[in-house]
Design a protein around this motif. Structure first.
Motif, PDB file in Angstrom:
ATOM      1  N   ARG A  90       0.822  -1.210   0.000  1.00  0.00           N
ATOM      2  CA  ARG A  90       0.000   0.000   0.000  1.00  0.00           C
ATOM      3  C   ARG A  90       0.856   1.260   0.000  1.00  0.00           C
ATOM      4  O   ARG A  90       0.344   2.370   0.150  1.00  0.00           O
ATOM      5  CB  ARG A  90      -0.923   0.003   1.236  1.00  0.00           C
ATOM      6  N   THR A  91       2.158   1.099  -0.157  1.00  0.00           N
ATOM      7  CA  THR A  91       3.063   2.260  -0.122  1.00  0.00           C
ATOM      8  C   THR A  91       3.547   2.663  -1.512  1.00  0.00           C
ATOM      9  O   THR A  91       4.348   3.585  -1.637  1.00  0.00           O
ATOM     10  CB  THR A  91       4.297   1.949   0.751  1.00  0.00           C
ATOM     11  N   ALA A  92       3.052   1.956  -2.550  1.00  0.00           N
ATOM     12  CA  ALA A  92       3.489   2.281  -3.912  1.00  0.00           C
ATOM     13  C   ALA A  92       3.130   3.729  -4.242  1.00  0.00           C
ATOM     14  O   ALA A  92       2.077   4.234  -3.846  1.00  0.00           O
ATOM     15  CB  ALA A  92       2.841   1.335  -4.919  1.00  0.00           C
ATOM     16  N   LYS A  93       4.010   4.394  -4.949  1.00  0.00           N
ATOM     17  CA  LYS A  93       3.798   5.798  -5.312  1.00  0.00           C
ATOM     18  C   LYS A  93       2.526   5.946  -6.138  1.00  0.00           C
ATOM     19  O   LYS A  93       2.349   5.251  -7.145  1.00  0.00           O
ATOM     20  CB  LYS A  93       4.998   6.309  -6.100  1.00  0.00           C
ATOM     21  N   PRO A  94       1.601   6.820  -5.749  1.00  0.00           N
ATOM     22  CA  PRO A  94       0.370   7.025  -6.532  1.00  0.00           C
ATOM     23  C   PRO A  94       0.692   7.376  -7.983  1.00  0.00           C
ATOM     24  O   PRO A  94       1.550   8.213  -8.265  1.00  0.00           O
ATOM     25  CB  PRO A  94      -0.303   8.207  -5.816  1.00  0.00           C
ATOM     26  N   GLY A  95       0.020   6.692  -8.900  1.00  0.00           N
ATOM     27  CA  GLY A  95       0.253   6.925 -10.318  1.00  0.00           C
ATOM     28  C   GLY A  95       1.345   6.081 -10.918  1.00  0.00           C
ATOM     29  O   GLY A  95       1.508   6.047 -12.141  1.00  0.00           O
ATOM     30  N   SER A  96       2.103   5.362 -10.081  1.00  0.00           N
ATOM     31  CA  SER A  96       3.167   4.497 -10.592  1.00  0.00           C
ATOM     32  C   SER A  96       2.573   3.217 -11.177  1.00  0.00           C
ATOM     33  O   SER A  96       1.441   2.839 -10.880  1.00  0.00           O
ATOM     34  CB  SER A  96       4.143   4.135  -9.471  1.00  0.00           C
ATOM     35  N   ASN A  97       3.356   2.546 -12.011  1.00  0.00           N
ATOM     36  CA  ASN A  97       2.903   1.267 -12.559  1.00  0.00           C
ATOM     37  C   ASN A  97       2.624   0.269 -11.446  1.00  0.00           C
ATOM     38  O   ASN A  97       1.662  -0.503 -11.519  1.00  0.00           O
ATOM     39  CB  ASN A  97       3.945   0.709 -13.519  1.00  0.00           C
ATOM     40  N   MET A  98       3.463   0.262 -10.413  1.00  0.00           N
ATOM     41  CA  MET A  98       3.268  -0.673  -9.307  1.00  0.00           C
ATOM     42  C   MET A  98       1.929  -0.424  -8.625  1.00  0.00           C
ATOM     43  O   MET A  98       1.198  -1.366  -8.289  1.00  0.00           O
ATOM     44  CB  MET A  98       4.413  -0.552  -8.308  1.00  0.00           C
ATOM     45  N   GLN A  99       1.576   0.854  -8.427  1.00  0.00           N
ATOM     46  CA  GLN A  99       0.285   1.175  -7.793  1.00  0.00           C
ATOM     47  C   GLN A  99      -0.866   0.694  -8.673  1.00  0.00           C
ATOM     48  O   GLN A  99      -1.835   0.085  -8.187  1.00  0.00           O
ATOM     49  CB  GLN A  99       0.177   2.687  -7.551  1.00  0.00           C
ATOM     50  N   LYS A 100      -0.777   0.958  -9.972  1.00  0.00           N
ATOM     51  CA  LYS A 100      -1.875   0.600 -10.871  1.00  0.00           C
ATOM     52  C   LYS A 100      -2.037  -0.911 -10.982  1.00  0.00           C
ATOM     53  O   LYS A 100      -3.146  -1.437 -10.927  1.00  0.00           O
ATOM     54  CB  LYS A 100      -1.648   1.239 -12.247  1.00  0.00           C
ATOM     55  N   VAL A 101      -0.925  -1.602 -11.129  1.00  0.00           N
ATOM     56  CA  VAL A 101      -0.980  -3.057 -11.223  1.00  0.00           C
ATOM     57  C   VAL A 101      -1.516  -3.660  -9.920  1.00  0.00           C
ATOM     58  O   VAL A 101      -2.399  -4.522  -9.938  1.00  0.00           O
ATOM     59  CB  VAL A 101       0.422  -3.626 -11.550  1.00  0.00           C
ATOM     60  N   GLY A 102      -1.000  -3.187  -8.802  1.00  0.00           N
ATOM     61  CA  GLY A 102      -1.443  -3.705  -7.511  1.00  0.00           C
ATOM     62  C   GLY A 102      -2.910  -3.433  -7.251  1.00  0.00           C
ATOM     63  O   GLY A 102      -3.659  -4.319  -6.797  1.00  0.00           O
ATOM     64  N   ASP A 103      -3.366  -2.220  -7.549  1.00  0.00           N
ATOM     65  CA  ASP A 103      -4.763  -1.863  -7.289  1.00  0.00           C
ATOM     66  C   ASP A 103      -5.709  -2.572  -8.249  1.00  0.00           C
ATOM     67  O   ASP A 103      -6.808  -2.984  -7.869  1.00  0.00           O
ATOM     68  CB  ASP A 103      -4.951  -0.345  -7.395  1.00  0.00           C
ATOM     69  N   PHE A 104      -5.304  -2.726  -9.518  1.00  0.00           N
ATOM     70  CA  PHE A 104      -6.160  -3.420 -10.483  1.00  0.00           C
ATOM     71  C   PHE A 104      -6.362  -4.869 -10.053  1.00  0.00           C
ATOM     72  O   PHE A 104      -7.491  -5.375 -10.018  1.00  0.00           O
ATOM     73  CB  PHE A 104      -5.536  -3.361 -11.875  1.00  0.00           C
ATOM     74  N   TYR A 105      -5.262  -5.521  -9.704  1.00  0.00           N
ATOM     75  CA  TYR A 105      -5.350  -6.931  -9.288  1.00  0.00           C
ATOM     76  C   TYR A 105      -6.130  -7.063  -7.987  1.00  0.00           C
ATOM     77  O   TYR A 105      -6.977  -7.960  -7.846  1.00  0.00           O
ATOM     78  CB  TYR A 105      -3.947  -7.505  -9.145  1.00  0.00           C
ATOM     79  N   ALA A 106      -5.872  -6.170  -7.042  1.00  0.00           N
ATOM     80  CA  ALA A 106      -6.573  -6.232  -5.752  1.00  0.00           C
ATOM     81  C   ALA A 106      -8.072  -6.070  -5.940  1.00  0.00           C
ATOM     82  O   ALA A 106      -8.874  -6.789  -5.324  1.00  0.00           O
ATOM     83  CB  ALA A 106      -6.025  -5.150  -4.813  1.00  0.00           C
ATOM     84  N   ALA A 107      -8.493  -5.124  -6.792  1.00  0.00           N
ATOM     85  CA  ALA A 107      -9.919  -4.910  -7.031  1.00  0.00           C
ATOM     86  C   ALA A 107     -10.549  -6.125  -7.708  1.00  0.00           C
ATOM     87  O   ALA A 107     -11.677  -6.521  -7.388  1.00  0.00           O
ATOM     88  CB  ALA A 107     -10.122  -3.666  -7.880  1.00  0.00           C
ATOM     89  N   ALA A 108      -9.810  -6.725  -8.645  1.00  0.00           N
ATOM     90  CA  ALA A 108     -10.324  -7.907  -9.332  1.00  0.00           C
ATOM     91  C   ALA A 108     -10.472  -9.087  -8.369  1.00  0.00           C
ATOM     92  O   ALA A 108     -11.366  -9.919  -8.527  1.00  0.00           O
ATOM     93  CB  ALA A 108      -9.405  -8.287 -10.488  1.00  0.00           C
ATOM     94  N   MET A 109      -9.610  -9.159  -7.373  1.00  0.00           N
ATOM     95  CA  MET A 109      -9.648 -10.255  -6.397  1.00  0.00           C
ATOM     96  C   MET A 109     -10.672 -10.028  -5.279  1.00  0.00           C
ATOM     97  O   MET A 109     -11.024 -10.966  -4.569  1.00  0.00           O
ATOM     98  CB  MET A 109      -8.258 -10.428  -5.763  1.00  0.00           C
ATOM     99  N   ASP A 110     -11.169  -8.810  -5.138  1.00  0.00           N
ATOM    100  CA  ASP A 110     -12.043  -8.465  -4.006  1.00  0.00           C
ATOM    101  C   ASP A 110     -13.478  -8.877  -4.295  1.00  0.00           C
ATOM    102  O   ASP A 110     -14.330  -8.055  -4.660  1.00  0.00           O
ATOM    103  CB  ASP A 110     -11.951  -6.966  -3.722  1.00  0.00           C
ATOM    104  N   SER A 111     -13.762 -10.148  -4.119  1.00  0.00           N
ATOM    105  CA  SER A 111     -15.099 -10.666  -4.422  1.00  0.00           C
ATOM    106  C   SER A 111     -16.163 -10.052  -3.521  1.00  0.00           C
ATOM    107  O   SER A 111     -17.310  -9.868  -3.944  1.00  0.00           O
ATOM    108  CB  SER A 111     -15.117 -12.199  -4.299  1.00  0.00           C
ATOM    109  N   VAL A 112     -15.801  -9.729  -2.285  1.00  0.00           N
ATOM    110  CA  VAL A 112     -16.771  -9.128  -1.361  1.00  0.00           C
ATOM    111  C   VAL A 112     -17.235  -7.772  -1.900  1.00  0.00           C
ATOM    112  O   VAL A 112     -18.434  -7.467  -1.925  1.00  0.00           O
ATOM    113  CB  VAL A 112     -16.159  -8.970   0.047  1.00  0.00           C
TER     114      VAL A 112
END
Length: 703
Positions: A119-141
């Motif tokens: 959760r410390t990835a720089k906002p707007g970085s590729n790491m933030q986007k990749v991490g957030d996209f995958y996390a949202a896709a995994m969040d079935s709840v």
């Protein structure tokens, strides 16, 4: 079907010619700033000598020694593997490509889970986007809790349409997704590869092929029944009662069937010339009056376009007629269906379950793929190069890149020798062929210039909104190419992809990092194994530049006939021999390979094997002739070739492949070329009359 997949994009006219199905992905404009990948700065590795060692490269336990290699070489090379590797319940087939994809996905999963936890990835970085996209896709709840919240505004937009002008405005808005009707995009002009052109082509169907709507055999009817159930149940999940859902399903199928009747079949779609129809915008407006092309061009930022390349004019005429003739209420249900069906993967589980029930009938899969697999596929599809940069840093060897580059150049030399040695080509055509061969651009591993995703906003709030955002970004990325110089740095596949391709308009051969691993390439294996594997893959992609359609494109990527009339006729006579051979192959009762649909891939397999063998024979290993594990270097070359095509397929999936895929089933990709190959017959002592030996009169030989 969509496995958390990226919203569908129109296939480009200059389709990528890949090694296996799924290759033709949309290429998008790269608006980039140059970035340094750490993989490029590592110490350059030495290229192995490739003499080989026992137990490496060819897996002896895969062999079925109860079968003669001269009777069925595919079975001889892979029989025990086929027996010992049943298809996992979540798969429709299982083979060497699946095994490597599985291995790559395991690496990807580790990277993605780490990115999602950070959760410390720089906002707007590729790491933030990749991490957030995958996390949202995994969040079935969160997906279940959201329900239709993020879809409803788009459904309301469709519901508010009142007339044809409203339909036209909806289709013209580049922010809208899953629109159906027809393909509209920017791509290289096939006859002027240095310029981008506005392109339109047939589209609008949900089933994999036009014939699924039109054939009356039992299987086609069963698929249409399953499709109707899928439609009815999705409409009910959107809030329709049973009667309304059935009525709406019938409306969509009726409209799609009308589109299917106007669509060209897959064989006709292979013909590059007949699918190139350039006209002025004024002419297109006259021919397709109800599409309101001036509005679509204006809203797409393409108002300055003076010409459009139309792939299939008859289809576009029918689409235009349908927009005027079909009731607006019916058109709204069509748009509603295509919206929801294109994003099922990011909707609640009830929607995903309905899609899988339909997929079961279509492909034979026994259970859905795990959520992380679907989330990875979505991330790779939406943010492929953002994730790809992270992936190659962790999982791509500079040694593999160095060896692959050297092999490509060795293959280029071998191909030149084969072209010069042909006894059926004139000097003029040979000169043009060599010019094209020498002009091949080679891309290995990953892009030198990565896509810039800085304008794309991704968050953890909604997996569905992330799909919408990436689709909108991709569309804008594509449309803004128009009027700019052609970007020749673009890639049509992402780095983890287990595939390779030839792009006619760019005249390039491309090998992602994902395929430069065992069994295709193994730095520990001998040259026989690597030339039989990745060498044949390289030769395959090179040969696409000279297959029945690739041969129509010149060294600069332009659709131009550079053959003498006599040479062209000789080539097609030779190609027809291959077509007839594959027409006779039958993987299932009453199911035959379509030699015309698979022509390009079959020619590429035959050419790839031929060129790879020519290059292999120059290696020290081939000259030394030393056996390893009881097999000569030549035998190991052919075993490697056969083992990369090992596969088990469900009957449903096999039927679908034969009907829709330009690639032949694995056993014929293995055996088909070998039956024509005297060097194989000699290596295994096969004689005239053996099943793996075609008579000299029936043999196919081009290069």
């Amino acid at each position: 079907m969509h496995q958390f997949s990226f919203v569908r994009r129109a296939a480009l006219s200059a389709a990528l010619l890949g090694l296996v199905a799924g290759a033709a992905q949309a290429q998008t404009k790269v608006k980039t700033k140059t970035k340094t990948n750490s993989a490029t700065t590592k110490k350059k590795a030495e290229v192995p000598t490739g003499m080989g060692q026992p137990g490496v490269g060819v897996t002896l336990s895969n062999l079925d020694r109860t079968v003669s290699p001269c009777t069925d070489f595919f079975q001889f090379a892979n029989g025990n593997w086929i027996k010992n590797n049943p298809i996992p319940n979540s798969e429709t087939s299982w083979g060497s490509f699946n095994e490597l994809r599985n291995r790559n996905r395991s690496v990807a999963r580790r990277i993605l889970e780490k990115a999602a936890a950070d959760r410390t990835a720089k906002p707007g970085s590729n790491m933030q986007k990749v991490g957030d996209f995958y996390a949202a896709a995994m969040d079935s709840v969160a997906v279940e809790k959201a329900g239709l919240k993020y879809l409803q505004p788009r459904l309301n937009q469709i519901n508010s349409i009142q007339d044809l002008a409203g339909v036209q405005r909806y289709l013209a808005d580049p922010k809208n997704v899953g629109k159906g009707w027809y393909g509209f995009y920017v791509a290289q002009d096939s006859k002027n590869s240095n310029a981008y052109a506005v392109q339109m082509r047939q589209g609008g169907l949900t089933l994999p092929d036009r014939d699924y709507y039109l054939k009356d055999d039992a299987r086609s009817k069963a698929i249409r029944t399953a499709y109707r159930n899928y439609q009815v149940n999705l409409f009910k999940l959107l809030g329709d009662d049973q009667a309304t859902a059935e009525k709406n399903a019938d409306v969509v199928t009726r409209m799609e069937t009308r589109m299917a009747k106007a669509s060209r079949d897959r064989v006709a779609l292979r013909d590059r010339e007949s699918n190139y129809n350039k006209m002025t915008v004024a002419q297109a407006v006259t021919d397709y009056p109800n599409l309101n092309l001036p509005l679509r061009l204006k809203e797409s930022g393409l108002a300055d376009a003076k010409e459009i390349i139309v792939g299939q004019p008859d289809y576009l005429k029918e689409a235009s007629a349908m927009m005027k003739e079909e009731p607006i209420a019916d058109q709204k249900q069509y748009l509603r269906w295509h919206l929801v069906e294109s994003v099922v993967s990011a909707l609640p589980k009830a929607f995903v379950d309905e899609e899988f029930r339909f997929t079961q009938v279509l492909s034979g899969a026994k259970q859905p793929q795990p959520r992380w697999r679907r989330a990875f596929a979505a991330t790779d599809g939406a943010l492929g190069e953002a994730f790809g940069q992270i992936y190659v840093d962790e999982d791509f060897s500079p040694a593999a890149k160095a060896r692959a580059k050297q092999m490509v150049e060795n293959m280029r030399i071998a191909y030149a020798e084969r072209i010069q040695a042909t006894d059926w080509m004139s000097a003029a055509t040979k000169a043009e062929a060599l010019k094209k061969l020498n002009a091949f651009v080679v891309k290995i591993g990953y892009p030198d210039k990565w896509k810039d995703y800085s304008d794309l906003n991704i968050s953890r709030e909604s997996a569905l909104n992330n799909l919408f955002a990436t689709a909108e970004w991709s569309t804008k990325d594509n449309l803004t190419k128009f009027g700019k110089p052609v970007d020749r740095t673009v890639w049509g596949m992402t780095p983890p992809t287990v595939n390779a391709y030839y792009s006619p308009s760019l005249n390039e051969i491309v090998f992602p990092a994902g395929i430069l691993q065992p069994p295709f390439y193994d730095p520990k294996a001998d040259d026989a194994v690597n030339y039989g594997g990745i060498g044949a893959v390289i030769g395959h992609e090179m040969t696409h530049g000279f297959d029945d359609q690739g041969r129509k494109v010149d060294s600069e990527g332009n659709l131009r006939d550079w053959w003498t009339k006599e040479d062209g006729e000789k080539f097609m006579a030779k190609a027809d021999v291959v077509g007839k051979q594959y027409d006779a192959f039958s993987p299932l009762d009453s199911v035959h390979v379509n030699g015309k649909l698979t022509m390009g891939e079959n020619l590429a397999d035959l050419g790839g094997l031929t060129i790879a063998y020519q290059a292999f024979k120059k290696t020290p290993q081939a000259k030394a002739g030393k056996s390893i594990d009881g097999f000569t270097p030549e035998q190991r070359f052919f075993l490697s070739w056969a083992q990369i095509w090992r596969v088990n397929m469900r009957p449903e999936s096999l039927r679908q492949q034969v009907q829709t895929d330009p690639h032949s089933p694995g056993q014929f990709r293995s055996n088909g070329p070998l039956q024509n190959f005297p060097e194989f017959h000699q290596a295994f002592g096969c004689k005239d009359g053996d099943k793996m030996v075609r008579s000299a009169a029936d043999r196919a030989k081009i290069w």
